[in-house]
Design an enzyme around this catalytic site. Structure first.
Site, mmCIF file in Angstrom:
data_model
loop_
_atom_site.group_PDB
_atom_site.id
_atom_site.type_symbol
_atom_site.label_atom_id
_atom_site.label_comp_id
_atom_site.label_asym_id
_atom_site.label_seq_id
_atom_site.Cartn_x
_atom_site.Cartn_y
_atom_site.Cartn_z
ATOM 1 N N CYS A 52 0.714 6.549 11.495
ATOM 2 C CA CYS A 52 1.814 7.114 10.704
ATOM 3 C C CYS A 52 1.246 7.583 9.370
ATOM 4 O O CYS A 52 0.105 7.278 9.038
ATOM 5 C CB CYS A 52 2.913 6.072 10.509
ATOM 6 S SG CYS A 52 2.624 4.973 9.112
ATOM 7 N N CYS A 109 2.256 -2.731 14.578
ATOM 8 C CA CYS A 109 2.770 -2.163 13.340
ATOM 9 C C CYS A 109 4.131 -1.503 13.583
ATOM 10 O O CYS A 109 4.257 -0.608 14.420
ATOM 11 C CB CYS A 109 1.790 -1.141 12.780
ATOM 12 S SG CYS A 109 2.489 -0.369 11.317
ATOM 13 N N CYS A 113 -3.066 3.894 6.239
ATOM 14 C CA CYS A 113 -3.878 2.688 6.040
ATOM 15 C C CYS A 113 -5.381 2.918 6.222
ATOM 16 O O CYS A 113 -6.182 2.269 5.582
ATOM 17 C CB CYS A 113 -3.414 1.575 6.962
ATOM 18 S SG CYS A 113 -1.764 1.029 6.564
ATOM 19 N N LYS A 158 -3.333 -0.975 -5.803
ATOM 20 C CA LYS A 158 -4.630 -1.239 -5.160
ATOM 21 C C LYS A 158 -5.795 -0.878 -6.073
ATOM 22 O O LYS A 158 -5.772 0.163 -6.725
ATOM 23 C CB LYS A 158 -4.730 -0.408 -3.871
ATOM 24 C CG LYS A 158 -3.700 -0.804 -2.827
ATOM 25 C CD LYS A 158 -3.827 0.056 -1.583
ATOM 26 C CE LYS A 158 -2.899 -0.439 -0.481
ATOM 27 N NZ LYS A 158 -2.986 0.394 0.728
ATOM 28 N N ARG A 199 -2.474 -11.612 6.426
ATOM 29 C CA ARG A 199 -3.636 -10.941 5.831
ATOM 30 C C ARG A 199 -4.215 -11.855 4.750
ATOM 31 O O ARG A 199 -3.477 -12.385 3.926
ATOM 32 C CB ARG A 199 -3.167 -9.629 5.220
ATOM 33 C CG ARG A 199 -4.266 -8.715 4.799
ATOM 34 C CD ARG A 199 -3.682 -7.449 4.215
ATOM 35 N NE ARG A 199 -3.047 -6.607 5.223
ATOM 36 C CZ ARG A 199 -2.134 -5.675 4.926
ATOM 37 N NH1 ARG A 199 -1.735 -5.504 3.683
ATOM 38 N NH2 ARG A 199 -1.607 -4.939 5.878
ATOM 39 N N LYS A 239 3.276 -1.231 -4.151
ATOM 40 C CA LYS A 239 1.958 -1.870 -4.053
ATOM 41 C C LYS A 239 0.969 -1.274 -5.064
ATOM 42 O O LYS A 239 1.150 -0.141 -5.521
ATOM 43 C CB LYS A 239 1.413 -1.725 -2.639
ATOM 44 C CG LYS A 239 1.272 -0.304 -2.152
ATOM 45 C CD LYS A 239 0.884 -0.321 -0.670
ATOM 46 C CE LYS A 239 1.111 1.034 -0.026
ATOM 47 N NZ LYS A 239 1.005 0.973 1.429
ATOM 48 N N CYS A 262 -6.414 2.846 11.982
ATOM 49 C CA CYS A 262 -5.573 1.718 11.578
ATOM 50 C C CYS A 262 -5.075 1.000 12.835
ATOM 51 O O CYS A 262 -5.324 1.444 13.944
ATOM 52 C CB CYS A 262 -4.381 2.219 10.770
ATOM 53 S SG CYS A 262 -3.171 3.051 11.802
ATOM 54 N N ARG A 311 -3.135 -5.860 -4.871
ATOM 55 C CA ARG A 311 -3.632 -6.360 -3.585
ATOM 56 C C ARG A 311 -5.103 -6.759 -3.675
ATOM 57 O O ARG A 311 -5.701 -6.707 -4.736
ATOM 58 C CB ARG A 311 -3.471 -5.253 -2.523
ATOM 59 C CG ARG A 311 -2.071 -4.668 -2.404
ATOM 60 C CD ARG A 311 -1.247 -5.488 -1.472
ATOM 61 N NE ARG A 311 0.051 -4.903 -1.211
ATOM 62 C CZ ARG A 311 0.351 -4.086 -0.179
ATOM 63 N NH1 ARG A 311 -0.596 -3.698 0.647
ATOM 64 N NH2 ARG A 311 1.579 -3.657 0.005
#
Ligand code: SF4
Length: 1530
Positions: free
Chosen positions: A1430, A1391, A1434, A1166, A1025, A1164, A1385, A1094
């Site tokens: 899931c 994934c 995302c 964001k 990414r 994470k 996603c 991120r």
């Protein structure tokens, strides 16, 4: 048959299908297409699904095999293998296949196959399909009513078995359309008539055969005793002895007349000529007659229906009669019986042939009453090949040669007759018959039926057009497909013109025509017949260059323009054929049907001709069915055949694996001066298969080497280049051998040593079993020296819990003195099970109560075993599951189902329980631990090791925090892992660390099982990414990204929901080059994933470019400010391997992370920036959401700051929830990066580092309260948030199409469905965008909804860009409002967290609801629908008006009530629903919405107002008041 007691049989096809099913081991069902049933196959499938048993099967419970074959795929080929193996085979088909199967018919005639043939076309059958094959050596039976269809079907089977020869039972299905339904067959009668002794005799002896195409010399032999009808029985008034003598008379009589009358008229076989068979005689027409009359006699006894070789109806004193070979006998018979005394046809009789072949003239004579003087023969034969009808000749030869009263025999051609026209037709016939000079071949009835319905078309499966579309793209008008269905071949039937043989002829003719044209041009060039001088020169130039496509193209243009200007007569004549001025790319399309008989196929003809012709051969055998298909039909490798031939270009391609390789191969084939063969893989089961199925089948085949991708160009040798290029990674054995022979493999491996390892593992090596054995034995040896009782622990693990429990249990067992072995169930050799002393199984629950992947093989091996005796084994099972995962009461059975299944089955095998099953439930306060602890102590108790003193302390499990800490600022052992060539993977802890570097390890889940079965490690590859603040990329960067995806990735790119580029499918060896390429393009990947800040997002705002610049600059500033400082990224990825200077090992460098510290963040982090009124970034969904505020001067003043939003959640875990950001207040532009930093630091120090599910900022703020958290931030910052400023959002979607900004520049928002940039045969989006990027002077902006904006286009650049956009269809934005507002996603196949499909499925689901939206006038309405595989979220599903979140394969949780501009979370509406339920829910809901909504009311708001769902006010009430309360009852 089962469940048939009250059924009636309504059609002859059903009656026939029932009998065929009962009387066969294998039924070959010929169908219009695999996805479309025939009139027979719908019934056959029903019987198979019910598991109805056949009467002839050797084992009592065997269900016949139904082998579905497309009508144009050489169906009779499928008969050979099973019939030779001693299995009874029948075929259900229409007559359309007979003529093209003639070669097979001759070979099958001497085998007891039964063909049930429904005559076609249905509206008006052509009986010439039967007459043209009448001499193929088969026995032919005809039925004319529903009851007869049942009886003749049975007769056919009994006769085939008894005679050992093929029987064709034919009928016109419409003739019995008005028959009353009949009772189903009586199985006792069927069994009696079939005679099981005969059946067994056949089944016991398989027939050795040298091959399908060689005549094996077999002739059917009569059993030693010729059968006679049962004593005393009478056949149609004739006694058995009379039959015997009549039969023998008939034979002697007819055999001396014509060989056509004997069954042995099939071509004489070699063995008949050379072998002396003293025992049994060859089956003759006499035998057939005896068998069939014996069968009919028994049938008569059992059911009371009598049949004869020729059937006579009518008066025994008739003078005139009709011999009908066509439809409507009943109609004629009815008209005659109703005739008035003065009608010319009154009292006439009717004859029909029941046993059409062998033709028994003597029997015919017997059937005709002595009174008959005149016979009108009516033949319904549309395709006439002889002057006299075949039946007329039969009748003439039989009757004229005999002494009798018949004086006149007149042939008629029978057309379409209806109830209204039958009398008129009869009058015509009789007028002719009784006239003095009757006309032969008079036509009666209409030549065409009123409405000709189309029968099995030669329609190619839609998906198959992929390759021809590519030809079209590559060569445009130059492409000429000689046998395409669309080509204009006036007067020639589709079947013939689409055949490759016809195509090849057409190509040669075309080439000849071109040669002639060249000669004409040469002559013209030298003639003085032009008006101007210029054409001559151009023509001469053209002649010199016409073989080179490129030059010819240029020259052609010149010639055409010069000739047009010249305008002389000669010019005009030449221009009439102007297509010949261009070099044509000549193609012939064939199928893999050719690979069964290469020597006789089109492939051979093309190769042998040496002509410059290109052959495209489409192979559609699915990988999963290859074994079955090959065993039956012995497929040969066309590629090898052609390479061995030596003179051809050969390529093996698969459009769903590598689109670019197909382009390359076709281009090379076109350029190659000689025959070229392009093999194209396109596997499908049915013609309506989705692209996804084709893709998955292709992947398996290519990945495992069944269908390797390669190109072979014999001309390369002259250029000193290798002939062979391998474009995939694995090849099969035969290909390897071929390459070995020519030393090509060594050359290849020398050139690219990395291939060496994979090439040596060729497809098809069965090593899995040995591997298991070896691993277990090695382990046992290790345990040898230990004492204590053995304990084998097997696990089946999905998310890793069962595995770590098993490992820990193993360690604990060892400390207790047990000899423990721990392994995945799939690695355990099941045959060892009975030898175990103590065995423990720990299993998780996957999907809908299924076994985890790595336990499936074990379960499959034991579940149906009948042999396992576990009497001396002790066992216990620990099951892990979630009692609420499937909340509906009826689904409760799925809770811990695999564990319970294991427990039950092991007990059934006699194993003794050590202790009862343990049930771990995620719903318990402690999760599964509660149930586990209790079970573990019971287990130790049972094993007698519960109270051991002084057990050592267990080391705590390694956590992500440990990994970070020990990594030396994100170095870990990544470098060592990259250098390890023995595996495509890296270690688990390095896997955690590489995320901080912007790359994840993944494996292709589409082929995971298949690779496992082959003993291979999963297909590991990496996702990379990029870090691209605000999603702004230059045009040059776009091209560079495109190159990376083509050269190092899987030829696609994903534009993500965080506005960046993502690549998939990068193998380990290419990871470093890819990282370097990204850095060369001035992008980076650092901190694109991992527990750090991120990629910072920013609204792309095409309408106000200056303002966008100001805000975008802030996103860059924040991104840079919060970057990790470690130099590990540079060391690992950007230095050369031999650059020792900058390569720093281990602890030598002490990095410093001023913002993050050695353990970075708990989770994470964001940040996103929205520019009102656009909330396209979903500003509420991030740890920090910044809302840009414009000052009075029109410039950016600062931001309202929201904190604590976040999407991730876990199904059924109410402690986790999505949350929206809470307002902290206003921050000035100059301070914004500092405010963000301080929030991040408070989270760094206060976030939960123990439980990663509770580590996001949202939980820290919720636990601490907004006020406390905010005050800590302000304390660190030394400043205070100002009061928030006013703002307004109106949507969170993108507006497609053109916009002009305040500076006069243009911007176009492309619709890129779910951000996937790829080329398909239908849509070359990727190439198009690349072409655009090459000339674009502005920039690209990636949008947070995964679309793309072409930005900053000046007026003067518009036309060129618009032309390209139109050429590649990129200007199309005409999609439904819902599709334009949708987002998914990635999920499968890459994934690792995906539980269900997302990106590949959402477009399909939307297509299914679009018609409903349209019906309700909602097509243009924007309804935000999102899907993820899931609950990680995302694609930010929790803010959508409708969301689907994957729960298990094919099952989704559905959420409703999200706010249209992303301001409100949605709520669970239904759990675990599948497509059918989704559609059932959505359709009426849309209808209601359309009818009930207020002006401008959005769907999400309406669902709340309508009371369908409660509003979620913030994350903490996300689980409150859901529409579907979970049921707690067990
Ligand atoms: S939402 Fe889940 S399935 Fe989809 S890409 Fe993210 S982690 Fe994978």
């Amino acid at each position: 048959m089962a469940g048939d007691s009250n059924v009636k049989v309504g059609t002859p096809e059903e009656a026939v299908a029932r009998i065929a099913y009962l009387a066969s081991d294998v039924v070959v069902s010929v169908q219009p297409s695999l996805a479309t049933d025939s009139e027979f196959s719908s019934h056959l499938k029903r019987f198979v699904n019910r598991k109805d048993q056949s009467l002839v099967a050797k084992s009592a419970d065997a269900v016949p095999e139904i082998h579905s074959v497309r009508h144009n795929a050489d169906p009779l080929l499928s008969v050979f293998a099973p019939i030779r193996a001693g299995r009874l085979v029948s075929v259900t088909t229409t007559s359309s296949i007979l003529l093209s199967s003639i070669a097979h018919l001759y070979r099958l005639a001497s085998l007891p196959v039964v063909l049930h043939v429904a005559l076609a076309p249905k509206s008006f059958p052509d009986y010439s399909a039967i007459t043209s094959i009448r001499n193929s050596g088969w026995t032919f039976l005809q039925s004319e009513s529903l009851q007869e269809a049942q009886d003749m079907a049975l007769t056919a089977h009994a006769l085939a078995i008894r005679s050992g020869k093929g029987v064709i039972h034919f009928f016109d299905p419409t003739s019995s359309a008005s028959n009353v339904p009949i009772s189903p067959e009586d199985t006792t009668v069927v069994r009696d008539i079939l005679n099981l002794d005969n059946v067994r005799r056949f089944q016991a002896a398989s027939i050795a055969g040298s091959g399908i195409y060689a005549d094996d010399g077999r002739v059917a032999l009569a059993p030693e005793q010729v059968e006679s009808p049962p004593v005393g029985s009478r056949l149609g008034g004739v006694s058995a002895s009379e039959v015997e003598s009549a039969a023998s008379k008939a034979t002697s009589h007819t055999s001396s007349k014509t060989s056509q009358q004997s069954v042995t008229s099939s071509p004489p076989s070699v063995s008949t000529a050379t072998t002396i068979e003293p025992a049994a005689p060859v089956v003759t027409s006499e035998h057939i007659y005896n068998y069939v009359t014996s069968i009919w006699s028994s049938l008569n006894e059992l059911v009371g229906r009598q049949y004869n070789a020729f059937e006579w109806t009518g008066s025994a004193k008739a003078e005139n009669c009709l011999f009908i070979f066509g439809s409507n006998t009943a109609l004629f018979s009815e008209a005659i019986s109703q005739a008035q005394g003065d009608d010319s046809f009154a009292n006439a009789g009717i004859l029909t042939a029941r046993l059409y072949r062998p033709w028994l003239g003597a029997k015919l004579l017997e059937a005709i009453p002595k009174s008959v003087r005149r016979i009108a023969v009516l033949e319904q034969v549309s395709r006439k090949t002889t002057k006299w009808g075949p039946l007329l000749i039969d009748v003439l030869t039989s009757i004229k040669s005999s002494v009798g009263g018949v004086e006149t025999i007149v042939g008629h051609q029978l057309g379409y007759i209806s109830r209204d026209t039958v009398t008129q037709a009869l009058r015509g016939i009789f007028q002719n018959l009784t006239s003095e000079k009757p006309i032969q071949n008079l036509e009666v009835g209409e030549s065409k039926p009123p409405q000709q319905t189309s029968e099995y078309g030669l329609e190619k499966p839609k998906i198959e057009t992929a390759y021809t579309k590519i030809l079209d793209q590559l060569f445009g008008d130059r492409a000429f497909i000689a046998n395409s269905l669309e080509s204009d071949n006036a007067g020639i039937s589709d079947t013939i013109s689409a055949s490759p043989a016809f195509g090849f002829g057409a190509l040669l003719a075309r080439k000849e025509r071109k040669q002639k044209f060249i000669a004409e041009v040469k002559e013209a060039a030298g003639s003085g017949r032009f008006l101007t001088e210029t054409p001559k020169r151009s023509l001469a130039k053209w002649v010199a260059s016409n073989e080179d496509a490129k030059k010819a193209e240029q020259a052609a243009e010149d010639v055409v323009s010069k000739l047009t200007i010249d305008n002389s007569r000669l010019s005009k004549t030449l221009l009439e054929n102007k297509q010949f001025f261009r070099k044509q790319s000549l193609w012939l399309v064939g199928s893999d049907a050719w690979s069964y008989d290469l020597g006789n196929s089109g492939v051979h003809h093309v190769l042998a001709s040496g002509e410059n012709v290109n052959l495209l051969i489409i192979d559609s055998t699915p990988y999963s069915e290859r074994a079955a298909a090959d065993a039956n039909r012995r497929k040969k490798d066309i590629g090898l055949y052609a390479m061995n031939f030596g003179n051809a270009y050969v390529a093996s391609t698969a459009v769903y694996s590598s689109y670019t390789q197909v382009l390359q191969a076709m281009d090379e084939a076109d350029k190659f001066n000689g025959p070229s063969i392009v093999l194209a893989y396109l596997p499908y089961f049915g013609e309506h298969d989705s692209a996804l199925t084709v893709l998955q089948e292709t992947k398996k085949a290519v990945d495992l080497g069944y269908w390797p991708l390669y190109r072979w160009n014999p001309e390369n040798e002259n250029k000193g280049e290798p002939n062979f290029s391998l474009d995939s990674e694995r090849i099969k054995k035969e290909l390897k051998e071929f390459l070995d022979r020519d030393n090509k493999l060594t050359q290849l491996m020398r050139k690219d040593p990395q291939f060496g390892a994979v090439l040596s593992q060729d497809f098809g090596t069965e090593i899995r079993a040995q591997q298991k054995r070896k691993a277990k034995d090695a382990y046992n040896q290790l345990l040898e020296g230990l004492f204590g009782a053995p304990l084998t622990i097997l696990f089946g693990s999905d998310g890793g819990n069962a595995q770590s429990l098993a490992k820990r249990l193993g360690t604990r067992g060892r400390t207790r003195g047990l000899k423990t072995t721990v392994m995945a169930m799939e690695d355990y050799p099941v045959e060892d099970l009975p030898t175990e002393e103590n065995i423990v199984l720990i299993t998780a629950t996957a999907g809908q109560g299924e076994f985890p992947q790595n336990a499936k093989p074990f379960w499959d091996a034991i579940k149906d075993s009948t042999e396992l005796d576990l009497a001396s084994v002790k066992y216990s099972v620990m099951a892990l599951g979630d009692s609420h995962y499937w909340p509906r009461k009826e689904d409760k059975i799925y809770y811990n189902k695999p564990g319970k299944d294991l427990d039950r089955v092991l007990s059934n095998f006699g194993a003794k329980k050590l202790t009862d099953i343990g049930l771990g439930d995620d719903q318990d306060a402690d999760g599964y631990q509660a149930g586990y602890k209790e079970w573990e102590s019971r287990l130790w108790e049972a094993l007698g090791v519960a109270n051991i003193e002084g057990l050592p302390e267990e080391p705590p499990p390694i956590t992500n925090e440990d990994i970070k800490l020990a990594s030396n600022y994100l170095r870990g052992t990544i470098v060592e892992g990259l250098n390890d060539k023995s595996t495509g993977a890296i270690s688990a802890s390095d896997g955690q660390l590489t995320k901080f570097h912007g790359t994840y390890m993944q494996d292709d889940r589409d082929i995971r099982d298949e690779r496992k079965a082959q003993g291979l490690e999963p297909a590991y590859s990496f996702m990379i990414r990029c870090r691209l603040p605000g999603g702004v990329s230059t045009a040059k960067q776009w091209v560079q990204m495109d190159d990376i995806s083509n050269e190092l990735g899987n030829e696609t790119m994903k534009l993500t929901t965080r506005q960046t580029f993502q690549f998939h499918g990068i193998v380990k060896g290419k990871l470093k080059p890819a990282m370097q390429a990204i850095n060369r393009s001035l992008m980076t990947t650092i901190a694109a994933c991992g527990d750090v800040n991120r990629n910072v997002m920013c609204s792309p705002l095409p309408s106000q470019s200056k303002y966008h610049r100001e805000v975008y600059a802030c996103s860059q500033k924040i991104s840079d400010h919060l970057l990790p400082a470690t130099t590990a990224y540079h060391e690992i990825w950007l230095t050369d391997d031999d650059n020792k200077k900058t390569q720093v090992a281990g602890d030598a460098v002490q990095d410093f992370e001023p913002l993050y510290g050695p353990t970075y963040l708990p989770r994470k982090f964001k940040i996103s920036i929205a520019i009102p009124p656009h909330n396209d970034v979903d500003v509420y969904a991030h740890d920090i959401g910044l809302i840009a505020i414009k000052g009075a001067d029109g410039h950016l003043a600062g931001f309202n700051l929201l904190a604590g939003g976040g999407m991730g959640a876990t199904h059924n875990n109410k402690k986790t929830y999505p949350q929206v950001g809470r307002m902290f207040g206003f921050v000035k532009t100059s301070e914004v990066h500092i405010a963000c930093e301080k929030i991040m630091l408070v989270q760094r120090d206060h976030g939960d580092r123990k439980d990663r599910k509770h580590a996001r900022l949202k939980y820290t703020i919720d636990d601490m309260s907004v006020e406390v958290f905010k005050s800590k931030v302000e304390g660190l910052w030394g400043q205070q948030f100002e009061a928030p400023r006013a703002f307004h959002f109106d949507s969170n979607i993108d507006t497609m199409g053109w916009t002009k900004d305040e500076t006069g520049l243009h911007h176009f928002t492309f619709f890129i469905e779910n951000g996937r940039i790829e080329d398909t045969a239908e849509f070359q989006m990727k190439t198009g965008l690349r072409e655009i990027a090459k000339i674009h002077k502005g920039e690209f902006r990636l949008t947070p909804n995964q679309h793309l904006i072409l930005s900053n286009v000046a007026d003067e650049d518009l036309p060129a860009l618009k032309t390209l956009m139109a050429k590649y269809k990129l200007d199309n934005i005409q999609f439904s409002g819902m599709r334009l507002s949708s987002s998914a996603c990635v999920a499968f196949p890459t994934c690792g967290l995906a539980m269900a499909e997302s990106e590949r499925y959402l477009p399909v689901l939307i297509t299914k609801v679009e018609s409903c939206l349209e019906e309700n006038g909602l097509r243009q309405d924007s309804i935000v629908m999102r899907m993820t595989g899931c609950p990680n979220g995302c694609a930010r599903p929790w803010l959508a008006e409708i969301a689907f979140v994957g729960k298990a394969f094919g099952a989704y949780n559905m959420y409703l009530g999200g706010g249209y501009h992303g301001q409100r979370l949605n709520k669970l509406y239904r759990s675990s629903i599948k497509e059918a339920e989704i559609l059932e829910i959505l359709k009426p809901m849309f209808k209601r919405y359309a009818a009930e909504r207020d002006e401008g009311e959005k769907f999400g708001d309406w669902t709340i107002r309508a009371g369908i769902i409660k509003a979620t006010t913030e994350g903490r009430d996300f689980h409150e008041g859901v529409a579907e309360e979970e049921s707690d009852e067990e």
